[in-house]
Design an enzyme around this catalytic site. Structure first.
Site, PDB file in Angstrom:
ATOM      1  N   LEU A   1      11.019   1.360   6.891  1.00 16.18           N
ATOM      2  CA  LEU A   1      10.373   1.814   5.668  1.00 16.18           C
ATOM      3  C   LEU A   1      11.045   3.130   5.283  1.00 16.18           C
ATOM      4  O   LEU A   1      11.131   4.035   6.122  1.00 16.18           O
ATOM      5  CB  LEU A   1       8.879   2.058   5.889  1.00 16.18           C
ATOM      6  CG  LEU A   1       8.215   2.515   4.600  1.00 16.18           C
ATOM      7  CD1 LEU A   1       7.985   1.332   3.672  1.00 16.18           C
ATOM      8  CD2 LEU A   1       6.915   3.230   4.869  1.00 16.18           C
TER       9      LEU A   1
ATOM     10  N   HIS B   1      -0.900 -21.233   0.158  1.00 11.54           N
ATOM     11  CA  HIS B   1       0.194 -20.271   0.345  1.00 11.54           C
ATOM     12  C   HIS B   1       0.939 -19.973  -0.957  1.00 11.54           C
ATOM     13  O   HIS B   1       1.450 -18.872  -1.146  1.00 11.54           O
ATOM     14  CB  HIS B   1       1.218 -20.798   1.365  1.00 11.54           C
ATOM     15  CG  HIS B   1       0.758 -20.708   2.783  1.00 11.54           C
ATOM     16  ND1 HIS B   1      -0.320 -21.408   3.257  1.00 11.54           N
ATOM     17  CD2 HIS B   1       1.234 -19.988   3.831  1.00 11.54           C
ATOM     18  CE1 HIS B   1      -0.498 -21.133   4.531  1.00 11.54           C
ATOM     19  NE2 HIS B   1       0.435 -20.270   4.911  1.00 11.54           N
TER      20      HIS B   1
ATOM     21  N   GLU C   1      12.685   2.608  13.605  1.00 13.06           N
ATOM     22  CA  GLU C   1      11.701   3.633  13.241  1.00 13.06           C
ATOM     23  C   GLU C   1      10.614   3.592  14.298  1.00 13.06           C
ATOM     24  O   GLU C   1      10.807   2.995  15.352  1.00 13.06           O
ATOM     25  CB  GLU C   1      11.163   3.363  11.825  1.00 13.06           C
ATOM     26  CG  GLU C   1      10.541   1.995  11.673  1.00 13.06           C
ATOM     27  CD  GLU C   1      10.042   1.711  10.256  1.00 13.06           C
ATOM     28  OE1 GLU C   1       9.881   2.646   9.459  1.00 13.06           O
ATOM     29  OE2 GLU C   1       9.793   0.522   9.970  1.00 13.06           O
TER      30      GLU C   1
ATOM     31  N   LYS D   1       6.361  -1.872   1.929  1.00 12.67           N
ATOM     32  CA  LYS D   1       5.188  -1.238   2.553  1.00 12.67           C
ATOM     33  C   LYS D   1       4.017  -2.208   2.448  1.00 12.67           C
ATOM     34  O   LYS D   1       3.114  -2.059   1.619  1.00 12.67           O
ATOM     35  CB  LYS D   1       4.879   0.124   1.911  1.00 12.67           C
ATOM     36  CG  LYS D   1       4.038   1.014   2.828  1.00 12.67           C
ATOM     37  CD  LYS D   1       4.098   2.451   2.413  1.00 12.67           C
ATOM     38  CE  LYS D   1       3.124   3.333   3.183  1.00 12.67           C
ATOM     39  NZ  LYS D   1       3.327   3.378   4.632  1.00 12.67           N
TER      40      LYS D   1
ATOM     41  N   TYR E   1       0.824  -1.211   0.000  1.00 11.60           N
ATOM     42  CA  TYR E   1       0.000   0.000   0.000  1.00 11.60           C
ATOM     43  C   TYR E   1       0.851   1.251   0.000  1.00 11.60           C
ATOM     44  O   TYR E   1       2.062   1.194   0.174  1.00 11.60           O
ATOM     45  CB  TYR E   1      -0.963  -0.008   1.191  1.00 11.60           C
ATOM     46  CG  TYR E   1      -0.329   0.344   2.524  1.00 11.60           C
ATOM     47  CD1 TYR E   1       0.501  -0.554   3.185  1.00 11.60           C
ATOM     48  CD2 TYR E   1      -0.557   1.581   3.123  1.00 11.60           C
ATOM     49  CE1 TYR E   1       1.077  -0.223   4.409  1.00 11.60           C
ATOM     50  CE2 TYR E   1       0.011   1.917   4.345  1.00 11.60           C
ATOM     51  CZ  TYR E   1       0.832   1.007   4.989  1.00 11.60           C
ATOM     52  OH  TYR E   1       1.403   1.331   6.188  1.00 11.60           O
TER      53      TYR E   1
ATOM     54  N   ARG F   1       7.979   4.064  -4.963  1.00 18.84           N
ATOM     55  CA  ARG F   1       8.126   3.137  -3.827  1.00 18.84           C
ATOM     56  C   ARG F   1       7.135   1.981  -3.947  1.00 18.84           C
ATOM     57  O   ARG F   1       7.477   0.829  -3.626  1.00 18.84           O
ATOM     58  CB  ARG F   1       7.921   3.886  -2.501  1.00 18.84           C
ATOM     59  CG  ARG F   1       8.130   2.969  -1.299  1.00 18.84           C
ATOM     60  CD  ARG F   1       8.101   3.715   0.025  1.00 18.84           C
ATOM     61  NE  ARG F   1       6.793   4.287   0.300  1.00 18.84           N
ATOM     62  CZ  ARG F   1       6.525   5.087   1.327  1.00 18.84           C
ATOM     63  NH1 ARG F   1       7.484   5.430   2.174  1.00 18.84           N
ATOM     64  NH2 ARG F   1       5.316   5.559   1.510  1.00 18.84           N
TER      65      ARG F   1
HETATM   66  N1  PDD Z   1       2.874   5.203   7.430  1.00 18.00           N
HETATM   67  N2  PDD Z   1       7.604   3.868   8.775  1.00 18.00           N
HETATM   68  C1  PDD Z   1       6.441   3.191   8.843  1.00 18.00           C
HETATM   69  C2  PDD Z   1       6.429   1.862   9.513  1.00 18.00           C
HETATM   70  C3  PDD Z   1       5.275   3.748   8.286  1.00 18.00           C
HETATM   71  O1  PDD Z   1       4.114   3.066   8.323  1.00 18.00           O
HETATM   72  C4  PDD Z   1       5.325   5.035   7.693  1.00 18.00           C
HETATM   73  C5  PDD Z   1       4.116   5.683   7.061  1.00 18.00           C
HETATM   74  C6  PDD Z   1       6.559   5.705   7.656  1.00 18.00           C
HETATM   75  C7  PDD Z   1       6.700   7.064   7.008  1.00 18.00           C
HETATM   76  O2  PDD Z   1       6.606   6.962   5.606  1.00 18.00           O
HETATM   77  P1  PDD Z   1       6.089   8.191   4.716  1.00 18.00           P
HETATM   78  O3  PDD Z   1       6.925   9.347   5.070  1.00 18.00           O
HETATM   79  O4  PDD Z   1       6.292   7.730   3.323  1.00 18.00           O
HETATM   80  O5  PDD Z   1       4.637   8.417   5.078  1.00 18.00           O
HETATM   81  C8  PDD Z   1       7.676   5.095   8.202  1.00 18.00           C
HETATM   82  C9  PDD Z   1       1.700   5.638   6.741  1.00 18.00           C
HETATM   83  C10 PDD Z   1       1.463   7.108   6.782  1.00 18.00           C
HETATM   84  C11 PDD Z   1       0.530   4.808   7.226  1.00 18.00           C
HETATM   85  O6  PDD Z   1       0.708   3.592   7.337  1.00 18.00           O
HETATM   86  O7  PDD Z   1      -0.571   5.351   7.441  1.00 18.00           O
END
Ligand code: PDD
Length: 290
Positions: free
Chosen positions: A204, A103, A180, A148, A34, A53
């Site tokens: 991520l 699977h 993170e 992601k 996603y 990405r």
């Molecule tokens: N989440 N790390 C993780 C585990 C994340 O789920 C996200 C973003 C980020 C930051 O990525 P970006 O700057 O591209 O939004 C880092 C999104 C916003 C979500 O799952 O809603």
């Protein structure tokens, strides 16, 4: 009430008319990826980078991309025609609906494509001015956090640790180093220098993380990408979170203790200003709408 228009497999339709098979591999296995793209006054912020990405995530899970970047951007524009103002666009691609649960990755299946909008809720003025609380927890997720993936159980359980502590985010530690947070990237500042964890498979690679590193370069803010030990997190003058919905946000307490002075620091205020300026130019059409 007007219908909430969403995108499903090439068509725009009301969200409540979309029905997905229980055999969809996204439902059965969390077998999908996603993106979340922030949109300011109708303009996606770094939309192309989000779809690049998405391509990398799809490649990692061996799922052919149903659309090229230009096509994706056009589909987002068509959806946004129904959602004016500041929005967050959610895009999900799963491996589709096989005839039975197995699977083994099936060949030749049409992926399921779903997109919806939600009003973008960026941090409140109070959160920007006073910062937010975070707690730490061991990073118990898998080792492919650069994908992601919609399989977010690890992130959901990590987030719940901070929910239960009344905090905004959970900062994760793996092998003594910061990775993170449950749904954001983490930066620390010591003696005026910003540090960001390495761009590897344990985080991520946030589009906002990437933008922050660029804005730092352009705004003459010193930033290095290097491993951050847990002790350095705890001794930091400033800690920040970044994500598409949180933008850049200061962390002012960690595990109940103040971070630095306990107020958002000067380097954060500089980066926050650079970020807001970038957004203003984007909405005014003076930045490439990518
Ligand atoms: N989440 N790390 C993780 C585990 C994340 O789920 C996200 C973003 C980020 C930051 O990525 P970006 O700057 O591209 O939004 C880092 C999104 C916003 C979500 O799952 O809603």
């Amino acid at each position: 009430m007007t219908a909430n228009i969403a995108h499903f497999n090439g068509e725009l339709m009301p969200l409540d008319r979309i029905h997905i098979s229980p055999l969809d591999r996204g439902f059965i296995f969390g077998d999908g990826v996603y993106e979340v793209i922030p949109v300011y006054q109708g303009v996606p912020l770094r939309g192309r980078e989000h779809f690049e990405r998405l391509q990398r995530s799809l490649d990692e899970i061996q799922l052919p991309n149903p659309h090229g970047v230009d096509e994706w951007m056009a589909l987002v524009a068509a959806l946004l025609a129904h959602h004016p103002g500041d929005q967050s666009v959610y895009i999900q691609v799963t491996r589709g609906v096989p005839p039975k649960r197995d699977h083994v990755i099936p060949k030749g299946l049409a992926p399921t494509v779903f997109m919806m909008c939600q009003p973008l809720s960026t941090p409140s003025r109070e959160a920007v001015e006073n910062g937010v609380a975070c707690v730490t927890a061991p990073d118990f997720r898998w080792e492919k956090c650069h994908i992601k993936s919609t399989s977010l159980l690890g992130n959901v359980l990590a987030r719940q640790v901070s929910v239960e502590a009344g905090a905004t985010e959970t900062i994760l530690i793996r092998g003594g180093f910061v990775t993170e947070a449950s749904s954001s990237n983490v930066f620390v500042v010591k003696d005026g220098v910003v540090a960001a964890p390495p761009r590897d498979h344990l985080i991520l690679l946030g589009i906002t993380y990437d933008l922050v590193t660029r804005l730092a370069g352009e705004g003459k803010v010193r930033l290095e990408i290097r491993p951050i030990a847990e002790a350095q997190l705890r001794a930091a003058d400033e800690i920040w979170l970044s994500s598409s919905t949180k933008e850049v946000l200061a962390v002012t307490t960690l595990d109940g203790k103040p971070v630095g002075t306990g107020k958002p620091g000067p380097v954060f205020r500089r980066m926050h200003a650079l970020y807001q300026e970038y957004k203003r130019k984007l909405a005014a059409g003076r930045t490439v709408a990518a």
